[in-house]
Design a protein around this motif. Structure first.
Motif, PDB file in Angstrom:
ATOM      1  N   PRO A 145      36.814 -64.496  -7.588  1.00  0.00           N
ATOM      2  CA  PRO A 145      36.311 -63.395  -7.627  1.00  0.00           C
ATOM      3  C   PRO A 145      34.624 -63.263  -7.665  1.00  0.00           C
ATOM      4  O   PRO A 145      34.557 -62.275  -7.187  1.00  0.00           O
ATOM      5  CB  PRO A 145      36.469 -62.795  -9.371  1.00  0.00           C
ATOM      6  CG  PRO A 145      37.222 -63.920 -10.117  1.00  0.00           C
ATOM      7  CD  PRO A 145      37.547 -65.428  -8.532  1.00  0.00           C
ATOM      8  N   GLN A 146      34.310 -64.713  -7.648  1.00  0.00           N
ATOM      9  CA  GLN A 146      32.612 -64.580  -7.188  1.00  0.00           C
ATOM     10  C   GLN A 146      32.386 -64.611  -5.930  1.00  0.00           C
ATOM     11  O   GLN A 146      31.493 -64.375  -5.175  1.00  0.00           O
ATOM     12  CB  GLN A 146      32.673 -65.851  -8.042  1.00  0.00           C
ATOM     13  CG  GLN A 146      32.433 -65.937  -9.997  1.00  0.00           C
ATOM     14  CD  GLN A 146      32.411 -66.584 -10.434  1.00  0.00           C
ATOM     15  OE1 GLN A 146      32.301 -67.986  -9.739  1.00  0.00           O
ATOM     16  NE2 GLN A 146      31.695 -67.099 -11.053  1.00  0.00           N
ATOM     17  N   PHE A 147      33.414 -64.656  -4.842  1.00  0.00           N
ATOM     18  CA  PHE A 147      33.581 -65.004  -3.568  1.00  0.00           C
ATOM     19  C   PHE A 147      33.166 -63.274  -2.874  1.00  0.00           C
ATOM     20  O   PHE A 147      33.411 -62.574  -2.980  1.00  0.00           O
ATOM     21  CB  PHE A 147      34.617 -65.544  -2.427  1.00  0.00           C
ATOM     22  CG  PHE A 147      34.622 -66.577  -2.532  1.00  0.00           C
ATOM     23  CD1 PHE A 147      34.078 -67.377  -3.143  1.00  0.00           C
ATOM     24  CD2 PHE A 147      35.867 -67.575  -1.977  1.00  0.00           C
ATOM     25  CE1 PHE A 147      33.974 -68.924  -2.956  1.00  0.00           C
ATOM     26  CE2 PHE A 147      36.190 -68.355  -1.922  1.00  0.00           C
ATOM     27  CZ  PHE A 147      35.331 -69.601  -2.669  1.00  0.00           C
ATOM     28  N   THR A 148      31.828 -63.854  -2.017  1.00  0.00           N
ATOM     29  CA  THR A 148      31.565 -62.029  -1.449  1.00  0.00           C
ATOM     30  C   THR A 148      33.191 -61.819  -0.163  1.00  0.00           C
ATOM     31  O   THR A 148      33.006 -63.345   0.308  1.00  0.00           O
ATOM     32  CB  THR A 148      30.056 -62.199  -1.358  1.00  0.00           C
ATOM     33  OG1 THR A 148      29.727 -62.893  -0.402  1.00  0.00           O
ATOM     34  CG2 THR A 148      29.258 -62.003  -2.674  1.00  0.00           C
ATOM     35  N   ALA A 149      31.970 -60.841   0.627  1.00  0.00           N
ATOM     36  CA  ALA A 149      32.674 -60.470   1.146  1.00  0.00           C
ATOM     37  C   ALA A 149      33.391 -61.769   3.376  1.00  0.00           C
ATOM     38  O   ALA A 149      32.955 -61.576   3.826  1.00  0.00           O
ATOM     39  CB  ALA A 149      32.731 -59.326   1.515  1.00  0.00           C
ATOM     40  N   LYS A 150      31.460 -62.347   2.732  1.00  0.00           N
ATOM     41  CA  LYS A 150      30.784 -63.290   3.528  1.00  0.00           C
ATOM     42  C   LYS A 150      29.691 -63.412   3.564  1.00  0.00           C
ATOM     43  O   LYS A 150      28.506 -62.784   2.738  1.00  0.00           O
ATOM     44  CB  LYS A 150      30.703 -61.841   5.358  1.00  0.00           C
ATOM     45  CG  LYS A 150      30.062 -60.561   4.871  1.00  0.00           C
ATOM     46  CD  LYS A 150      29.668 -59.632   5.668  1.00  0.00           C
ATOM     47  CE  LYS A 150      28.676 -58.520   5.779  1.00  0.00           C
ATOM     48  NZ  LYS A 150      28.746 -57.272   6.868  1.00  0.00           N
ATOM     49  N   ASN A 151      29.439 -64.259   4.276  1.00  0.00           N
ATOM     50  CA  ASN A 151      28.154 -65.859   3.882  1.00  0.00           C
ATOM     51  C   ASN A 151      28.197 -66.165   2.509  1.00  0.00           C
ATOM     52  O   ASN A 151      26.641 -66.327   2.065  1.00  0.00           O
ATOM     53  CB  ASN A 151      26.879 -64.920   4.904  1.00  0.00           C
ATOM     54  CG  ASN A 151      26.623 -64.673   5.706  1.00  0.00           C
ATOM     55  OD1 ASN A 151      27.350 -65.078   7.062  1.00  0.00           O
ATOM     56  ND2 ASN A 151      26.729 -63.126   6.230  1.00  0.00           N
ATOM     57  N   ASP A 152      29.094 -66.961   2.167  1.00  0.00           N
ATOM     58  CA  ASP A 152      29.306 -67.579   0.943  1.00  0.00           C
ATOM     59  C   ASP A 152      28.333 -68.801   1.396  1.00  0.00           C
ATOM     60  O   ASP A 152      29.401 -69.458   1.972  1.00  0.00           O
ATOM     61  CB  ASP A 152      30.056 -67.581   0.437  1.00  0.00           C
ATOM     62  CG  ASP A 152      30.395 -66.212  -0.680  1.00  0.00           C
ATOM     63  OD1 ASP A 152      29.768 -65.961  -0.918  1.00  0.00           O
ATOM     64  OD2 ASP A 152      31.767 -65.633  -0.826  1.00  0.00           O
ATOM     65  N   THR A 153      27.697 -69.691   0.498  1.00  0.00           N
ATOM     66  CA  THR A 153      27.190 -70.802   0.750  1.00  0.00           C
ATOM     67  C   THR A 153      28.325 -71.600  -0.341  1.00  0.00           C
ATOM     68  O   THR A 153      28.390 -71.710  -1.363  1.00  0.00           O
ATOM     69  CB  THR A 153      25.885 -70.874   0.775  1.00  0.00           C
ATOM     70  OG1 THR A 153      25.211 -70.180   1.769  1.00  0.00           O
ATOM     71  CG2 THR A 153      25.605 -72.276   0.682  1.00  0.00           C
ATOM     72  N   LEU A 154      28.984 -72.760  -0.015  1.00  0.00           N
ATOM     73  CA  LEU A 154      29.413 -73.887  -0.621  1.00  0.00           C
ATOM     74  C   LEU A 154      29.079 -75.470  -1.179  1.00  0.00           C
ATOM     75  O   LEU A 154      28.489 -75.643   0.373  1.00  0.00           O
ATOM     76  CB  LEU A 154      31.187 -73.631  -0.423  1.00  0.00           C
ATOM     77  CG  LEU A 154      31.663 -72.538  -0.351  1.00  0.00           C
ATOM     78  CD1 LEU A 154      33.450 -72.638  -0.075  1.00  0.00           C
ATOM     79  CD2 LEU A 154      31.813 -71.604  -1.788  1.00  0.00           C
ATOM     80  N   LYS A 155      28.790 -76.314  -1.385  1.00  0.00           N
ATOM     81  CA  LYS A 155      29.111 -77.410  -1.414  1.00  0.00           C
ATOM     82  C   LYS A 155      30.640 -77.675  -1.962  1.00  0.00           C
ATOM     83  O   LYS A 155      30.528 -77.450  -3.598  1.00  0.00           O
ATOM     84  CB  LYS A 155      27.470 -77.651  -1.329  1.00  0.00           C
ATOM     85  CG  LYS A 155      27.259 -77.754  -3.544  1.00  0.00           C
ATOM     86  CD  LYS A 155      26.100 -78.742  -2.487  1.00  0.00           C
ATOM     87  CE  LYS A 155      25.128 -78.378  -4.389  1.00  0.00           C
ATOM     88  NZ  LYS A 155      24.221 -79.119  -4.723  1.00  0.00           N
ATOM     89  N   PHE A 156      30.634 -79.154  -2.157  1.00  0.00           N
ATOM     90  CA  PHE A 156      31.880 -79.872  -2.923  1.00  0.00           C
ATOM     91  C   PHE A 156      31.573 -80.793  -3.754  1.00  0.00           C
ATOM     92  O   PHE A 156      30.580 -82.099  -2.741  1.00  0.00           O
ATOM     93  CB  PHE A 156      32.639 -80.164  -1.658  1.00  0.00           C
ATOM     94  CG  PHE A 156      33.363 -79.053  -0.928  1.00  0.00           C
ATOM     95  CD1 PHE A 156      34.381 -77.530  -1.785  1.00  0.00           C
ATOM     96  CD2 PHE A 156      32.896 -78.708  -0.075  1.00  0.00           C
ATOM     97  CE1 PHE A 156      34.641 -76.572  -1.139  1.00  0.00           C
ATOM     98  CE2 PHE A 156      33.408 -77.703   0.713  1.00  0.00           C
ATOM     99  CZ  PHE A 156      34.003 -76.028   0.533  1.00  0.00           C
TER     100      PHE A 156
END
Length: 181
Positions: A145-156
């Motif tokens: 639910p924390q994702f937005t509709a676009k341009n999320d920045t992730l790292k792993f």
């Protein structure tokens, strides 16, 4: 000229005999190699199309015994491997400039279900591992639910385990943007 070629061959053979196996730790060691994203379009199951981001993470590894990966037979025959996971991936989402952990169900990563050394002879091994996962634009809220509709920045964050349950160091990938316009 033949004598010179014979001497060169003997010297090269002698040097080859001096090559020693690398000395790695019994605890696997990993390092970040690369991360890339491939965006493609796919059928959304409702008569339309959606975009999918395939994220491919690559790491380098070293292990003294080479006991990485398990065969199906090993998994079935040894109860200590019940629910064993030897490749773990944690997801970090950037919010307000800070990376926070988010939980995926099921978790990313899992099982490298093949032996890296098919002859199963103990000895040092090194190489690289590629792991990929997909993020479907149409279902972004289902991931978190924390994702937005676009341009999320992730790292792993990634670590591995060998068959003796020795856990490697943990590495972080470079950040990558998913759901990009």
């Amino acid at each position: 000229m033949r004598k010179l070629a014979g001497v060169v061959a003997i010297v090269l053979l002698g040097l080859g005999a001096c090559v020693q196996e690398p000395s790695f730790s019994s605890t696997p060691a990993i390092s970040f190699k690369s991360i890339q994203k491939i965006t493609k379009s796919s059928n959304d199951g409702f008569g339309g199309t959606t975009k999918i981001d395939s994220v491919i993470m690559s790491i380098n590894f070293q292990d003294a015994e080479g006991d990485l990966g398990l065969t199906e037979a090993q998994l079935k025959s040894d109860p200590k491997y019940k629910d064993f996971r030897n490749f773990e991936v944690a997801v970090m989402l950037q919010k307000n400039g800070v990376f926070i952990p988010i939980t995926f169900t099921p978790a990313l990563g899992g099982l490298m279900n093949f032996n890296f050394k098919p002859n199963q002879k103990a000895g040092p091994i090194e190489g690289s591992i590629d792991y990929s996962t997909q993020f479907v634009y149409a279902f972004y809220k289902g991931y978190s639910p924390q994702f937005t509709a676009k341009n999320d920045t992730l790292k792993f964050k990634i670590f591995i385990r060998d068959n003796a349950f020795n856990q490697s160091n943990t590495i972080e990938t470079e950040p990558i943007i998913i759901f990009k316009d």
